[in-house]
Design a protein around this motif. Sequence first.
Motif, PDB file in Angstrom:
ATOM      1  N   GLY A   1       1.903   7.678   1.836  1.00 61.44           N
ATOM      2  CA  GLY A   1       2.534   6.298   2.258  1.00 61.44           C
ATOM      3  C   GLY A   1       1.748   5.505   2.141  1.00 61.44           C
ATOM      4  N   VAL A   2       0.522   5.919   1.835  1.00 57.55           N
ATOM      5  CA  VAL A   2       0.340   4.052   2.140  1.00 57.55           C
ATOM      6  C   VAL A   2       0.234   3.362   0.162  1.00 57.55           C
ATOM      7  CG1 VAL A   2      -2.203   4.068   1.900  1.00 57.55           C
ATOM      8  CG2 VAL A   2      -1.552   2.378   2.705  1.00 57.55           C
ATOM      9  N   LEU A   3      -0.448   4.627  -0.178  1.00 53.92           N
ATOM     10  CA  LEU A   3      -0.786   4.561  -1.503  1.00 53.92           C
ATOM     11  C   LEU A   3      -0.075   3.233  -2.242  1.00 53.92           C
ATOM     12  CD1 LEU A   3      -3.443   5.777  -4.006  1.00 53.92           C
ATOM     13  CD2 LEU A   3      -1.439   7.544  -3.991  1.00 53.92           C
ATOM     14  N   PRO A   4       1.315   3.807  -1.928  1.00 53.14           N
ATOM     15  CA  PRO A   4       2.240   2.767  -3.378  1.00 53.14           C
ATOM     16  C   PRO A   4       1.785   1.665  -3.195  1.00 53.14           C
ATOM     17  CG  PRO A   4       3.165   4.504  -3.036  1.00 53.14           C
ATOM     18  CD  PRO A   4       2.520   4.668  -1.859  1.00 53.14           C
ATOM     19  N   ALA A   5       1.272   1.129  -1.774  1.00 51.49           N
ATOM     20  CA  ALA A   5       1.229  -0.775  -0.963  1.00 51.49           C
ATOM     21  C   ALA A   5      -0.185  -0.541  -1.748  1.00 51.49           C
ATOM     22  CB  ALA A   5       1.075  -0.674   0.548  1.00 51.49           C
ATOM     23  N   VAL A   6      -1.204   0.106  -1.589  1.00 50.37           N
ATOM     24  CA  VAL A   6      -2.360  -0.173  -2.077  1.00 50.37           C
ATOM     25  C   VAL A   6      -2.143  -0.820  -3.356  1.00 50.37           C
ATOM     26  CG1 VAL A   6      -4.853   0.354  -2.290  1.00 50.37           C
ATOM     27  CG2 VAL A   6      -3.757   1.286  -0.482  1.00 50.37           C
ATOM     28  N   VAL A   7      -1.539  -0.008  -4.293  1.00 43.94           N
ATOM     29  CA  VAL A   7      -1.430  -0.486  -6.205  1.00 43.94           C
ATOM     30  C   VAL A   7      -0.715  -1.597  -5.789  1.00 43.94           C
ATOM     31  CG1 VAL A   7      -1.156   0.274  -7.821  1.00 43.94           C
ATOM     32  CG2 VAL A   7      -1.976   2.206  -6.316  1.00 43.94           C
ATOM     33  N   ILE A   8       0.340  -2.287  -5.685  1.00 43.57           N
ATOM     34  CA  ILE A   8       1.090  -3.127  -5.374  1.00 43.57           C
ATOM     35  C   ILE A   8       0.455  -4.354  -4.894  1.00 43.57           C
ATOM     36  CG2 ILE A   8       3.450  -4.176  -5.348  1.00 43.57           C
ATOM     37  CD1 ILE A   8       4.081  -2.009  -7.280  1.00 43.57           C
ATOM     38  N   GLY A   9      -0.012  -4.265  -3.560  1.00 41.56           N
ATOM     39  CA  GLY A   9      -0.559  -5.161  -3.073  1.00 41.56           C
ATOM     40  C   GLY A   9      -1.659  -5.816  -3.331  1.00 41.56           C
ATOM     41  N   LEU A  10      -2.533  -4.662  -4.062  1.00 39.60           N
ATOM     42  CA  LEU A  10      -4.038  -4.958  -5.288  1.00 39.60           C
ATOM     43  C   LEU A  10      -3.517  -6.399  -6.308  1.00 39.60           C
ATOM     44  CD1 LEU A  10      -6.878  -2.495  -4.514  1.00 39.60           C
ATOM     45  CD2 LEU A  10      -6.636  -4.534  -3.653  1.00 39.60           C
ATOM     46  N   ALA A  11      -2.088  -5.873  -6.649  1.00 42.92           N
ATOM     47  CA  ALA A  11      -2.069  -6.188  -8.278  1.00 42.92           C
ATOM     48  C   ALA A  11      -1.461  -7.688  -7.805  1.00 42.92           C
ATOM     49  CB  ALA A  11      -1.062  -5.772  -8.815  1.00 42.92           C
ATOM     50  N   ALA A  12      -0.860  -7.827  -6.269  1.00 47.46           N
ATOM     51  CA  ALA A  12      -0.492  -8.899  -5.944  1.00 47.46           C
ATOM     52  C   ALA A  12      -1.195 -10.044  -5.654  1.00 47.46           C
ATOM     53  CB  ALA A  12       0.829  -9.030  -5.031  1.00 47.46           C
ATOM     54  N   LYS A  13      -1.980  -9.282  -4.838  1.00 47.99           N
ATOM     55  CA  LYS A  13      -3.628 -10.522  -4.308  1.00 47.99           C
ATOM     56  C   LYS A  13      -4.193 -11.177  -5.280  1.00 47.99           C
ATOM     57  CE  LYS A  13      -6.514 -10.998  -1.225  1.00 47.99           C
ATOM     58  NZ  LYS A  13      -5.862 -11.674  -0.312  1.00 47.99           N
ATOM     59  N   LYS A  14      -5.132 -10.053  -6.676  1.00 49.29           N
ATOM     60  CA  LYS A  14      -5.310 -10.662  -7.499  1.00 49.29           C
ATOM     61  C   LYS A  14      -4.746 -11.453  -8.285  1.00 49.29           C
ATOM     62  CE  LYS A  14      -9.175  -7.964  -6.133  1.00 49.29           C
ATOM     63  NZ  LYS A  14      -9.939  -8.402  -5.736  1.00 49.29           N
TER      64      LYS A  14
END
Length: 286
Positions: free
Chosen positions: A98-111
């Motif tokens: 469940g958390v995997l998609p948020a890790v990818v998208i969240g890191l991209a948005a933050k970086k």
Amino acid sequence: MTLLQTIIISIVEGLTEFLPVSSTGHMIITQNLLGVPQGDEFVHAFTFIIQFGAILSVVCLYWKRFFHIDHTPVPADEKSTFKRIIHPVRFYWLLFAGVLPAVVIGLAAKKSGLLDWLLDSVWVVAIMLVVGGVFMLFCDKIFNKGKEENLVTEKRAFSIGLFQCLSVIPGTSRSMATIVGGMANGLTRRRAAEFSFFLAVPTMAGATLLDLLDLLKADGSWASAHNLTMLAVGCVVSFIVALLAMKWFVNFLAKYGFKWFGWYRIIIGIIIIMMLFFDVPLNMVD
């Protein structure tokens, strides 16, 4: 940030973290109303770090599930998201999916800097409050097809994780996105809300860790005794308030659905939009 500002913002966080009204959006609005300067590195980090205090309330409330203290079989008639899942590895695997998609998208948005830009925009928060509120007026009829026999699987957990990515936009609400995601995948409102609580733990823990790392990489000027004390106070206050709010929310949502939260979002969003449009200062204090 003063002690009073910290306590008020933390109360708002604890009350709204698990409600479908956007805790981040409410904190941004509250910070503006209290005159907290936006764009400050510590303020950004504070917004996420005190959320960790709120999600610890999930671990406290569902500690048997997270630490698997009770090894006895769960009765078949128990209304639990994971009533047929006994092994703890299975539980953690579903959270990972469940958390995997948020890790990818969240890191991209933050970086990319997109996340920090969104956090500074009250306009984005206000608009998303209204948009999400309108959606919530109808989502019960659209997605209320959940069945008690439907449990969380890897596929459902991953799909709910994709819905959670919408919460990168302040004002959307992580809670709303994940609960609706669960309902869209055939879960009941109660079961979807329960999984939303569980999924908040790795999601917000990861966001908190990233912000702490960013602060540690900074020049260190933020690490004053005052700021560290405010972080500690914020986490404790949000933990206590969230613990009290969470159980109430599950029962309310199961009984009444999203409608009243939708109207609340629309009213608050429209008020903020009108204030911004007519250049009415949001600050209640100088």
